[in-house]
Design an enzyme around this catalytic site. Structure first.
Site, PDB file in Angstrom:
ATOM      1  N   VAL A   1       0.858  -1.187   0.000  1.00 46.39           N
ATOM      2  CA  VAL A   1       0.000   0.000   0.000  1.00 46.39           C
ATOM      3  C   VAL A   1       0.892   1.234   0.000  1.00 46.39           C
ATOM      4  CG1 VAL A   1      -1.842   1.276   1.145  1.00 46.39           C
ATOM      5  CG2 VAL A   1      -1.785  -1.222   1.306  1.00 46.39           C
TER       6      VAL A   1
ATOM      7  N   GLY B   1       1.357   5.313   0.124  1.00 43.14           N
ATOM      8  CA  GLY B   1       0.577   6.317   0.846  1.00 43.14           C
ATOM      9  C   GLY B   1      -0.057   5.727   2.085  1.00 43.14           C
TER      10      GLY B   1
ATOM     11  N   SER C   1      -1.075   7.462   6.152  1.00 44.74           N
ATOM     12  CA  SER C   1      -2.178   8.280   6.667  1.00 44.74           C
ATOM     13  C   SER C   1      -3.409   8.124   5.792  1.00 44.74           C
ATOM     14  CB  SER C   1      -1.773   9.762   6.714  1.00 44.74           C
ATOM     15  OG  SER C   1      -1.517  10.256   5.416  1.00 44.74           O
TER      16      SER C   1
ATOM     17  N   ASP D   1       5.433   4.698   2.481  1.00 47.20           N
ATOM     18  CA  ASP D   1       5.077   6.116   2.553  1.00 47.20           C
ATOM     19  C   ASP D   1       6.343   6.946   2.433  1.00 47.20           C
ATOM     20  OD1 ASP D   1       2.334   7.628   3.558  1.00 47.20           O
ATOM     21  OD2 ASP D   1       4.136   8.785   4.028  1.00 47.20           O
TER      22      ASP D   1
ATOM     23  N   TYR E   1      -4.862  18.558  -9.640  1.00 53.63           N
ATOM     24  CA  TYR E   1      -5.356  17.338  -8.994  1.00 53.63           C
ATOM     25  C   TYR E   1      -6.389  16.639  -9.885  1.00 53.63           C
ATOM     26  CZ  TYR E   1      -7.186  14.334  -5.262  1.00 53.63           C
ATOM     27  OH  TYR E   1      -7.582  13.255  -4.502  1.00 53.63           O
TER      28      TYR E   1
ATOM     29  N   LYS F   1      -6.044  12.848 -11.485  1.00 57.94           N
ATOM     30  CA  LYS F   1      -6.992  11.779 -11.171  1.00 57.94           C
ATOM     31  C   LYS F   1      -7.779  11.328 -12.400  1.00 57.94           C
ATOM     32  CE  LYS F   1      -5.962  11.262  -6.856  1.00 57.94           C
ATOM     33  NZ  LYS F   1      -5.304  10.029  -6.391  1.00 57.94           N
TER      34      LYS F   1
ATOM     35  N   THR G   1      -9.506  13.285   5.510  1.00 61.45           N
ATOM     36  CA  THR G   1      -8.114  12.829   5.593  1.00 61.45           C
ATOM     37  C   THR G   1      -7.239  14.030   5.923  1.00 61.45           C
ATOM     38  OG1 THR G   1      -7.566  13.290   3.287  1.00 61.45           O
ATOM     39  CG2 THR G   1      -8.557  11.136   3.754  1.00 61.45           C
TER      40      THR G   1
END
Length: 247
Positions: free
Chosen positions: A14, A16, A19, A40, A163, A167, A198
């Site tokens: 995983v 990232g 957090s 991370d 962003y 995405k 988040t």
């Protein structure tokens, strides 16, 4: 198979994972029996996540690692380290690393646009490429690569040209990866969460958050450990579709 043990023997990477959504993914996969590599850019955050993971199920061994997903060398070092430690590549990979550097289009600095693309889009490409290459090279019969996109990549958002572009890009990347990698038994999926609470959204001004909440039927932001995490587990265990989206 019982939900609590359906991921036993699965090795999961995983990015990232220190957090937010990444941390919640790590915790959920570990709770269902997977061995988790928490990667991370922050060593402290990765170690914090690893310390929160359950590890009482058969064969579970977790690992924390530092990685800069925008660097091919850093990712190569990570995958080599995983294979040295576990004697196999990860059969599940979740691309959850991502950043924001928000500004209105008329004022956005080129370097801020580039950095978001490098981490969110190029990073997803580099990790997907490295993991799939490792799986193919060792003759693995199956694999699952899940990339965390965003509804912003589909509908756009004020102050997030970089962003939104990144995405939207991971959707196209996932569609193509799914077509190319299916013959090797590697499934590729992208999920498009809405606005989730988040550390990333903690930086958003309160008046913007209030406006976003008014667009959500429940009147609040989503939680990392909510529906998105259940969907990720279903994608890994149950879905035969190559590309799935959740808004």
């Amino acid at each position: 198979m019982a939900a609590a043990t359906r991921l036993i023997s699965r090795l999961t990477l995983v990015t990232g994972g220190g957090s937010g959504i990444g941390r919640a993914v790590c915790q959920r996969f570990a709770s269902e029996g997977a061995s988790v590599v928490v990667a991370d850019i922050s060593e402290e955050s990765a170690n914090e996540t690893m310390g929160s993971l359950s590890g009482d199920l058969r064969g579970q061994v977790h690992m924390a690692a530092v990685v800069d997903v925008s660097s091919k060398e850093s990712i190569k070092k990570l995958v080599t380290s995983i294979q040295t430690h576990y004697f196999q590549p990860p059969s599940v990979c979740v691309n959850a690393a991502g950043i924001t550097q928000d500004e209105f289009l008329l004022s956005m600095e080129e370097e801020h646009f580039d950095r978001v693309i490098q981490v969110n889009l190029k990073g997803s490409f580099l990790v997907t490429q490295a993991v799939s290459q490792a799986l193919v090279a060792c003759g693995a019969s199956k694999g699952s690569i899940i990339t965390v996109g965003s509804i912003v990549g589909k509908v756009g958002n004020l102050g997030q040209a970089n962003y939104a572009a990144s995405k939207a890009g991971v959707q196209g990347l996932t569609r193509t990866a799914a077509k190319e990698l299916s013959r090797f038994g590697i499934r590729c999926n992208c999920v498009l969460p809405g606005f989730i609470t988040t550390p990333m959204t903690d930086k958003v001004p309160e008046k913007v958050i209030s406006k976003l909440q008014s667009l959500v039927p429940l009147g609040r932001l989503g939680e990392p450990a909510g529906q998105l995490i259940r969907l990720l587990v279903k994608l890994n265990c149950l879905f035969s579709l190559h590309v799935c989206y959740s808004e």
